[in-house]
Scaffold this motif. Structure first.
Motif, PDB file in Angstrom:
ATOM      1  N   CYS A  63       0.675  -1.218   0.120  1.00  0.00           N
ATOM      2  CA  CYS A  63      -0.190  -0.019  -0.180  1.00  0.00           C
ATOM      3  C   CYS A  63       0.851   1.129   0.187  1.00  0.00           C
ATOM      4  N   ALA A  64       1.913   1.229   0.863  1.00  0.00           N
ATOM      5  CA  ALA A  64       2.755   2.549   1.100  1.00  0.00           C
ATOM      6  C   ALA A  64       3.529   2.682  -0.275  1.00  0.00           C
ATOM      7  N   ALA A  65       4.030   1.622  -1.065  1.00  0.00           N
ATOM      8  CA  ALA A  65       4.735   1.560  -2.065  1.00  0.00           C
ATOM      9  C   ALA A  65       3.878   2.096  -3.275  1.00  0.00           C
ATOM     10  N   ILE A  66       2.706   1.814  -3.445  1.00  0.00           N
ATOM     11  CA  ILE A  66       1.970   2.111  -4.459  1.00  0.00           C
ATOM     12  C   ILE A  66       1.226   3.612  -4.336  1.00  0.00           C
ATOM     13  N   LYS A  67       1.018   4.070  -3.135  1.00  0.00           N
ATOM     14  CA  LYS A  67       0.889   5.375  -2.744  1.00  0.00           C
ATOM     15  C   LYS A  67       2.097   6.068  -2.860  1.00  0.00           C
ATOM     16  N   ALA A  68       3.233   5.820  -2.823  1.00  0.00           N
ATOM     17  CA  ALA A  68       4.449   6.745  -3.263  1.00  0.00           C
ATOM     18  C   ALA A  68       4.880   6.535  -4.548  1.00  0.00           C
ATOM     19  N   ASP A  69       4.384   5.807  -5.361  1.00  0.00           N
ATOM     20  CA  ASP A  69       4.471   5.736  -6.829  1.00  0.00           C
ATOM     21  C   ASP A  69       3.646   6.977  -7.731  1.00  0.00           C
ATOM     22  N   ALA A  70       4.228   7.921  -8.378  1.00  0.00           N
ATOM     23  CA  ALA A  70       3.552   9.071  -8.822  1.00  0.00           C
ATOM     24  C   ALA A  70       2.316   8.606  -9.635  1.00  0.00           C
ATOM     25  N   GLU A  71       2.669   7.427 -10.542  1.00  0.00           N
ATOM     26  CA  GLU A  71       1.602   6.941 -11.413  1.00  0.00           C
ATOM     27  C   GLU A  71       0.575   6.262 -10.853  1.00  0.00           C
ATOM     28  N   LEU A  72       0.793   5.804  -9.498  1.00  0.00           N
ATOM     29  CA  LEU A  72      -0.377   5.088  -8.943  1.00  0.00           C
ATOM     30  C   LEU A  72      -0.838   5.684  -7.502  1.00  0.00           C
ATOM     31  N   SER A  73      -0.244   6.671  -7.308  1.00  0.00           N
ATOM     32  CA  SER A  73      -0.651   7.365  -6.067  1.00  0.00           C
ATOM     33  C   SER A  73      -2.036   7.582  -5.868  1.00  0.00           C
ATOM     34  N   GLY A  74      -2.847   7.806  -7.045  1.00  0.00           N
ATOM     35  CA  GLY A  74      -4.327   7.995  -6.666  1.00  0.00           C
ATOM     36  C   GLY A  74      -5.292   6.985  -6.985  1.00  0.00           C
ATOM     37  N   THR A  75      -4.659   5.674  -7.058  1.00  0.00           N
ATOM     38  CA  THR A  75      -5.364   4.327  -7.060  1.00  0.00           C
ATOM     39  C   THR A  75      -5.933   4.046  -5.659  1.00  0.00           C
ATOM     40  N   PRO A  76      -7.263   4.122  -5.439  1.00  0.00           N
ATOM     41  CA  PRO A  76      -8.032   3.737  -4.210  1.00  0.00           C
ATOM     42  C   PRO A  76      -7.400   2.454  -3.893  1.00  0.00           C
ATOM     43  N   ILE A  77      -7.122   2.113  -2.592  1.00  0.00           N
ATOM     44  CA  ILE A  77      -6.791   0.883  -1.862  1.00  0.00           C
ATOM     45  C   ILE A  77      -7.786   0.491  -0.783  1.00  0.00           C
ATOM     46  N   ILE A  78      -8.286  -0.730  -0.809  1.00  0.00           N
ATOM     47  CA  ILE A  78      -8.984  -1.148   0.104  1.00  0.00           C
ATOM     48  C   ILE A  78      -8.285  -2.501   0.726  1.00  0.00           C
ATOM     49  N   LEU A  79      -7.842  -2.310   2.109  1.00  0.00           N
ATOM     50  CA  LEU A  79      -7.355  -3.603   2.918  1.00  0.00           C
ATOM     51  C   LEU A  79      -8.382  -4.323   3.361  1.00  0.00           C
ATOM     52  N   LEU A  80      -8.160  -5.698   3.215  1.00  0.00           N
ATOM     53  CA  LEU A  80      -9.116  -6.719   3.438  1.00  0.00           C
ATOM     54  C   LEU A  80      -8.224  -7.784   4.307  1.00  0.00           C
ATOM     55  N   THR A  81      -8.501  -7.558   5.501  1.00  0.00           N
ATOM     56  CA  THR A  81      -7.825  -8.488   6.295  1.00  0.00           C
ATOM     57  C   THR A  81      -8.527  -8.988   7.559  1.00  0.00           C
ATOM     58  N   ALA A  82      -7.834  -9.926   8.355  1.00  0.00           N
ATOM     59  CA  ALA A  82      -8.408 -10.320   9.449  1.00  0.00           C
ATOM     60  C   ALA A  82      -7.771  -9.495  10.598  1.00  0.00           C
ATOM     61  N   MET A  83      -6.911  -8.837  10.410  1.00  0.00           N
ATOM     62  CA  MET A  83      -6.342  -7.837  11.561  1.00  0.00           C
ATOM     63  C   MET A  83      -7.214  -6.677  11.907  1.00  0.00           C
ATOM     64  N   ALA A  84      -7.702  -6.751  12.954  1.00  0.00           N
ATOM     65  CA  ALA A  84      -9.025  -5.790  13.307  1.00  0.00           C
ATOM     66  C   ALA A  84      -8.658  -4.734  14.565  1.00  0.00           C
ATOM     67  N   GLU A  85      -7.570  -5.014  15.211  1.00  0.00           N
ATOM     68  CA  GLU A  85      -7.279  -4.021  16.262  1.00  0.00           C
ATOM     69  C   GLU A  85      -7.238  -2.667  15.837  1.00  0.00           C
ATOM     70  N   ALA A  86      -7.549  -1.751  16.630  1.00  0.00           N
ATOM     71  CA  ALA A  86      -7.347  -0.151  16.373  1.00  0.00           C
ATOM     72  C   ALA A  86      -6.129   0.084  15.710  1.00  0.00           C
ATOM     73  N   GLY A  87      -5.241  -0.461  16.458  1.00  0.00           N
ATOM     74  CA  GLY A  87      -3.789  -0.045  15.917  1.00  0.00           C
ATOM     75  C   GLY A  87      -3.452  -0.527  14.623  1.00  0.00           C
TER      76      GLY A  87
END
Length: 120
Positions: A63-87
């Motif tokens: 996610c961080a690498a995609i957002k740091a890429d000038a051509e991809l930074s505007g691409t929306p990302i949905i994280l879909l995970t079992a990790m559900a803690e606030a942190g």
């Protein structure tokens, strides 16, 4: 609309891909974060769905690498995970994800999130 889904659990990835295809989306698949980044650079998906816990490069790193890429930074990302803690959610937001969905989830919920937020 082209959607990239990255999850190392093949069965789950195939189920999500099937639901997305039935909803009319073109689907790209990756088995880890490194593959997801490579496919994103080549194919320029409209939305990316990332699991967090994946080998080689986890979803937060991807996610961080995609957002740091000038051509991809505007691409929306949905994280879909079992990790559900606030942190975990805070880390996802800090990496640049637009949405955070926790497993177990409804494929319909994912499709509704995409349709209501990213479909033009």
């Amino acid at each position: 609309m082209k959607i990239l889904i990255a999850d190392d659990e093949l069965r789950l990835r195939k189920v999500v891909a099937l639901h997305l295809k039935k909803a009319g989306f073109a689907v790209l698949e990756a088995g880890n974060g490194r593959q997801a980044l490579e496919i994103a650079k080549e194919q320029k998906p409209d939305v990316i769905v990332l699991d967090i816990m994946m080998p080689e490069m986890d979803g937060l790193e991807a996610c961080a690498a995609i957002k740091a890429d000038a051509e991809l930074s505007g691409t929306p990302i949905i994280l879909l995970t079992a990790m559900a803690e606030a942190g975990d959610i805070e880390k996802g937001n800090a990496a640049g994800a637009e949405y955070y969905l926790t497993k177990p989830f409804s494929p319909r919920e994912l499709i509704d999130k995409i349709n209501s937020n990213f479909k033009s």
